[in-house]
Enzyme design. Structure first.
Site, mmCIF file in Angstrom:
data_model
loop_
_atom_site.group_PDB
_atom_site.id
_atom_site.type_symbol
_atom_site.label_atom_id
_atom_site.label_comp_id
_atom_site.label_asym_id
_atom_site.label_seq_id
_atom_site.Cartn_x
_atom_site.Cartn_y
_atom_site.Cartn_z
ATOM 1 N N HIS A 1 0.722 -1.247 0.365
ATOM 2 C CA HIS A 1 0.257 -0.038 0.270
ATOM 3 C C HIS A 1 0.866 0.779 -0.734
ATOM 4 O O HIS A 1 0.618 2.243 -0.529
ATOM 5 C CB HIS A 1 -0.956 -0.565 1.288
ATOM 6 C CG HIS A 1 -1.853 1.017 1.224
ATOM 7 N ND1 HIS A 1 -2.370 1.536 1.810
ATOM 8 C CD2 HIS A 1 -2.660 1.690 0.185
ATOM 9 C CE1 HIS A 1 -3.291 2.255 1.881
ATOM 10 N NE2 HIS A 1 -3.361 3.170 0.983
ATOM 11 N N ASP A 2 2.196 1.626 0.869
ATOM 12 C CA ASP A 2 2.785 2.656 0.748
ATOM 13 C C ASP A 2 3.414 2.699 -0.722
ATOM 14 O O ASP A 2 3.536 3.891 -1.089
ATOM 15 C CB ASP A 2 3.479 2.198 1.885
ATOM 16 C CG ASP A 2 5.250 3.320 2.355
ATOM 17 O OD1 ASP A 2 4.083 4.388 2.286
ATOM 18 O OD2 ASP A 2 6.274 3.767 1.956
ATOM 19 N N VAL B 1 0.872 3.760 -3.414
ATOM 20 C CA VAL B 1 0.054 5.775 -2.954
ATOM 21 C C VAL B 1 1.589 5.954 -2.809
ATOM 22 O O VAL B 1 2.152 6.471 -1.396
ATOM 23 C CB VAL B 1 -0.727 5.867 -1.836
ATOM 24 C CG1 VAL B 1 -0.640 7.315 -1.609
ATOM 25 C CG2 VAL B 1 -2.015 4.810 -1.970
ATOM 26 N N ASP C 1 7.231 5.607 0.554
ATOM 27 C CA ASP C 1 8.951 6.382 1.153
ATOM 28 C C ASP C 1 8.149 6.439 2.483
ATOM 29 O O ASP C 1 7.748 8.028 3.094
ATOM 30 C CB ASP C 1 8.247 8.202 0.484
ATOM 31 C CG ASP C 1 6.318 8.131 0.490
ATOM 32 O OD1 ASP C 1 5.832 7.250 0.533
ATOM 33 O OD2 ASP C 1 6.534 8.910 -0.050
ATOM 34 N N THR D 1 -3.987 -13.108 3.992
ATOM 35 C CA THR D 1 -4.324 -13.959 5.378
ATOM 36 C C THR D 1 -3.196 -14.497 5.282
ATOM 37 O O THR D 1 -2.131 -14.851 4.767
ATOM 38 C CB THR D 1 -5.619 -15.206 5.131
ATOM 39 O OG1 THR D 1 -5.165 -16.466 3.757
ATOM 40 C CG2 THR D 1 -6.654 -14.524 4.861
ATOM 41 N N ASP E 1 3.554 -20.085 -0.578
ATOM 42 C CA ASP E 1 3.197 -21.257 -1.348
ATOM 43 C C ASP E 1 2.422 -20.705 -2.661
ATOM 44 O O ASP E 1 2.047 -19.556 -2.229
ATOM 45 C CB ASP E 1 3.335 -22.878 -0.767
ATOM 46 C CG ASP E 1 1.801 -22.907 -0.507
ATOM 47 O OD1 ASP E 1 1.220 -22.255 -0.780
ATOM 48 O OD2 ASP E 1 2.193 -23.361 0.464
#
Ligand code: NAG
Length: 255
Positions: free
Chosen positions: A67-68, A71, A75, A174, A179
């Site tokens: 997510h970082d 967006v 950083d 999850t 694998d």
């Protein structure tokens, strides 16, 4: 038991990367060699302790790292905690589903590194290195992590989070052994979400699913490459960022 441990991640990385602008930052493998020689050991020790105590940590951290990077680049802007004066990445609806153990392992690692080499290692680099160590710990592929990212000076809301593909990814991921079972399950019609199952049916993604289901090595090779590519998206270097004292607040409080 969950039937999915969702290396779905890799497929989305692969489908996403060519669409994103890609900077060529000056990163290196030995960035902290002189300034924080124990960097890698300190990260590995902290991560190992945390993952053993809390097995959901690996999945949580991958989600945060992903997510970082998606967006405004890798950083550490996603790590900034919201307050009533700012509106930040962590403050949007989707981010509330990002689990705390991912943030916690970064905080622990930052604390350990500040003791050894104060104000030297960026939170963005910590997140990248922690994510890699966790992938390896849960049985995934090893790959080199380029270092030298600076932390963002600002954090913005981004409406990509309305993208249902991303939501599915984030809702699905999850913990478990790393694998290719996720892809095997898709081919058996065992995808947990309809958006996942569609990957096994859409002619654009079906070949990926078949390839990864049949050959875990192929999946690992592609996943490792995808993680390295993703980790350099819109990286800040030099004056474009700084080294945060704490990962969850900017050094200069802005009101
Ligand atoms: C599996 O994928 C790897 C990496 O792409 C490749 O080297 C290997 O030949 C593949 N194995 C089979 C059985 O296709």
């Amino acid at each position: 038991m969950a039937t999915s441990n969702s290396p779905f991640l890799s497929l989305i990385i692969f489908l996403s990367i060519p669409l994103l602008s890609h900077s060529e930052p000056q990163l290196s493998l030995d960035y902290y060699k002189a300034t924080c020689p124990d960097f890698a050991n300190i990260v590995t020790e902290t991560v190992t302790t945390k993952q053993i105590a809390t097995p959901t940590t690996a999945a949580a951290t991958l989600r945060i790292f992903f997510h970082d990077c998606m967006v405004d680049g890798c950083d550490a802007s996603v790590l900034i905690a919201p307050n009533k004066f700012n509106k930040v990445e962590r403050d949007n609806e989707l981010d509330h589903t990002l689990p705390g153990d991912g943030f916690d392992v970064v905080t622990r690692t930052k604390t350990a590194l500040e003791l050894a080499c104060p104000m030297t290692v960026s939170c963005a680099d910590i997140l990248a290195q922690v994510a890699r160590d966790l992938v390896v710990m849960v049985g995934g592929p090893n790959y080199p992590v380029l270092l030298g990212r600076k932390d963002s000076l600002a954090s913005q809301l981004n409406d990509y989070t309305k993208d249902p593909t991303m939501s599915a990814f984030l809702d699905l991921y999850t913990p478990g052994k790393f694998d290719n079972m996720y892809y095997q399950n898709l081919l058996k019609g065992l995808g947990l979400l309809s958006t996942d199952q569609m990957m096994a049916e859409d002619p654009r993604t079906r070949p990926f699913v078949e390839r990864y289901a049949a050959n875990q090595t192929a999946f690992f090779v592609d996943f490792a490459e995808g993680m390295q590519k993703m980790g350099t998206i819109d990286v800040k270097t030099g004056d474009e960022g700084n080294i945060r004292r704490r990962c969850d607040v900017f050094n200069t409080v802005r009101t």
